[in-house]
Structures are given as C-alpha cells and as structure tokens.
Design an enzyme around this catalytic site. Sequence first.
Site, PDB file in Angstrom:
ATOM      1  N   ASP A  64      -7.874  -4.623  -0.542  1.00 31.99           N
ATOM      2  CA  ASP A  64      -8.393  -4.920  -1.877  1.00 31.99           C
ATOM      3  C   ASP A  64      -8.325  -6.423  -2.175  1.00 31.99           C
ATOM      4  OD1 ASP A  64      -8.868  -2.190  -2.700  1.00 31.99           O
ATOM      5  OD2 ASP A  64      -6.708  -1.949  -2.718  1.00 31.99           O
TER       6      ASP A  64
ATOM      7  N   HIS B  34       0.838  -1.191   0.000  1.00 31.93           N
ATOM      8  CA  HIS B  34       0.000   0.000   0.000  1.00 31.93           C
ATOM      9  C   HIS B  34       0.871   1.238   0.000  1.00 31.93           C
ATOM     10  CE1 HIS B  34      -3.064   2.941   1.302  1.00 31.93           C
ATOM     11  NE2 HIS B  34      -3.935   2.065   0.823  1.00 31.93           N
TER      12      HIS B  34
END
Length: 433
Positions: free
Chosen positions: A369, A311
């Site tokens: 995700d 991320h």
Amino acid sequence: MDAKGKAILTLPDGKIVELPTYGGTHGPDVIDIRKLYAQTGMFTYDPGFMSTASCNSNITFIDGDKGELLYRGYPIEQLATECDFMQVCHLLLYGDLPNPEQRKDFVSRVTNHTMVHEQMQFFLRGFRRDAHPMSVMTGLVGAMSSFYPDSMSLHDEKQRDISAIRLIAKLPTLTAMAYKYTVGQPLVYPRNNLSYTANFMQMMFAVPAEDYKTNNVLTRALDRIFILHADHEQNASTSTVRLCASSGTNPFAAIAAGVACLWGPAHGGANEAALNMLYDIQRDGGLPKIGEFIAKVKDKDSSVRLMGFGHRVYKNYDPRAKLMRETCYEVLNELGLQDDPLFKLAMALEKIALEDDYFVSRKLYPNVDFYSGIVQKAIGIPVPLFTAIFALARTVGWIAQLNEMIADPEYKIGRPRQLYVGAARRDIDKSKL
C-alpha cells in the site's frame, strides 16, 4: 485435503473427543471442528478468525513468515514480471495461464464487454459531485444486477462466467466514470484497440479537446498494481464476497458487498491512508520534521500511526512491496519526480523504517500500500480513487473465490456462532410499566 490423523480434545468434565486433522499443499494443518457442537455442545471462540480456516481453496497461498505469495502455485514475482493482468485473470478464473489462442479469445471476450449501459450515466448523476468514489462504485456495481438479468443465477455455470467477464470488463469503465464525474469532465468511452490497462488510462485521462497517448512505463506500472492486488487469500473483502454469495444472491450484489468492505481504511483504504500520512508530515514541516514524526510513532501514548508499514499476515517483507518498490522508482524516474518533496519524504521514511531497529524488530516493513499509493499519485490518480483502483483489480479474485465456493459440494450459507454475554432470561415486570 489429506487426512493426517486425530486431535484429542479433553473437556472440563473429563470427556475426550477425537477430531480429524487434515493437511493441504502448503501451510498449517487444520483441525476439523464441524462436528464439535454435536459432540460436545460447545463452540470455538475466535474473534477476527485468527485461527480459523473457513474453507479449502486452491486459488491463492500466502506464507507470511517467508514473505511468499502464490497464485495457483505461481510465485507473484514471476507473474508480475512475466505476465500481464489479462493472463493473470485467466489464471485465477480458470486455473491455468492461457496459451496464445486462449489468451486471444479471453482478451476478445473481455474487450467486447467494456461498454456499460447508457442508463448507468443517469444513475451516476444521482450522486453528489463530491461523493467518495467508493460510495459511487458500491452503487454502480450493485446496480449492474438491474441491467443484466440474463446472468443473475449463481448456480448456473454459464451465467457465472458471463457475469465474470462483464464485471472484469466493466469495472475500469465504471471506475473512470466515477472519476470523470467528480472532476466535471465528460465521460470517455472505452477503446477496443487498446490493451486492458491502456484503455483504462485513456478513459481516465483523455479529454475530447486533444489526443491522448499512453505512456508504456506508466501503463505497465498500473498493470503491475492490478496483478499484485488481484487476490490475497481469505481477506476481509473476499470473505465478505463468499459470505454474501453463500446466501445465493446474484454475482453483482456479492461483488458490490466486497467493494463496500474494501472501502475500510484497515483494508483497501490503507494506500489512501498512507499517502494522507505523507501529506500530514509535509504540512507539519516536511523532511526536516520527520524525526519528530517518528518519535510520535514510537511513543506508546501517542495516537500517531505509521501507515503503509506492516501487515496482518506478512511477518517478513511483503513480496508485493518489493515488486512495487522497483516499479515506484521506474515511474519516478520516467516522470522526473525524484526531487519532488512528497516523494523525497516517502523515500526518507522508507529508509528509516528499513534501518531503524524499532521498526525492523517489529517487522514493520513497507507494504504494498505504501508504494502503490506513491505510484498512483505520480501517475496522476487522485488519492480518493486509490481504493476504487484496488476494487477494480481485486474483482477477478473475488469472482474466482465465489466460483470456487459455489462449486464446492460442502458449501453452506455462512452462519458464524457467538458467545452470548448479555442479560440472562428475564420477565417483564408489568407493575413498572
């Protein structure tokens, strides 16, 4: 902001400039450079805004090193396990979790605005049947400004509030409409006797030919996805909404801009990309070939990327991913999909990433995700709709950020500067024309 002191900047010509510094509740202090150009004739240079605070905000805080996410000061772990999405919406919009009476009133207001104008169906039919849902969503959300002229002013607090309620209430309806249109099924109207998320589920999956019964485990899983995606500080789409709204445009146009930005595979499309990666691995041999895939990921000369891991902000385990991981296993158990080849492949990939030094040393932990894509696929949501679900959830965060910006007495129209590296001034040579 709390004044902390001065930062001393020494310029190449020896001139010394003092810049004020400020501290917030959490996170790094900031250097106030608003008068830098006036004092020095120079700009800062920060591609991607990696070291730039564009605003002060009291909505969301992220500590990427610790893996911490707070909404209005509350840890995401507590909100995701103790609250539902409507309570979190109230928190983000108004600053506090609602008491029972406030919750009842807020839910009632949202529920009474779930239907959309019938003419929106004619607008929907202008799209090709195979149009990407995010293309449809961008158009439908932008079109709302044609239907609600009574709530177009950003500078009227009451109009902003009714726009907020309308957007939160109608996004599930519009998302379900986009889905039903692409699969050729009749549109399903909202049901005001259902909860926010259960209503969305029935609009998505009910058909006139038979009764539809919501599954509490699946509904709670989707509600948690909404909570985990509701806001995330000054990300690309939130910054887009703020920048768009800074011009004074109407709330629906600003949110449509956020939807368009979210569509990108590096942002809201990441969960779609992660599941497509799993399909690619499965097509190329599945579980027995996973070692070959990992080798390609590690090969610096390969174009193969590991989607759904790592991320931009989190350099630790994304706290949302931990919550989504638990939800993922709950859903797979509920549906009896533990032995499904795609999900077994996903869990094997997760195990490798959590144990392999290559990924651990690079802090490439599974992110939200990765798990949310698996959960949505298990629930029955088609992959192209994943980002639209993200937009549905993030709408409340966009609105809260927009409202905060408009209420800030220091807000101005966004206007980044640049370092120009093009041609120097030159004159047209008429003899060569």
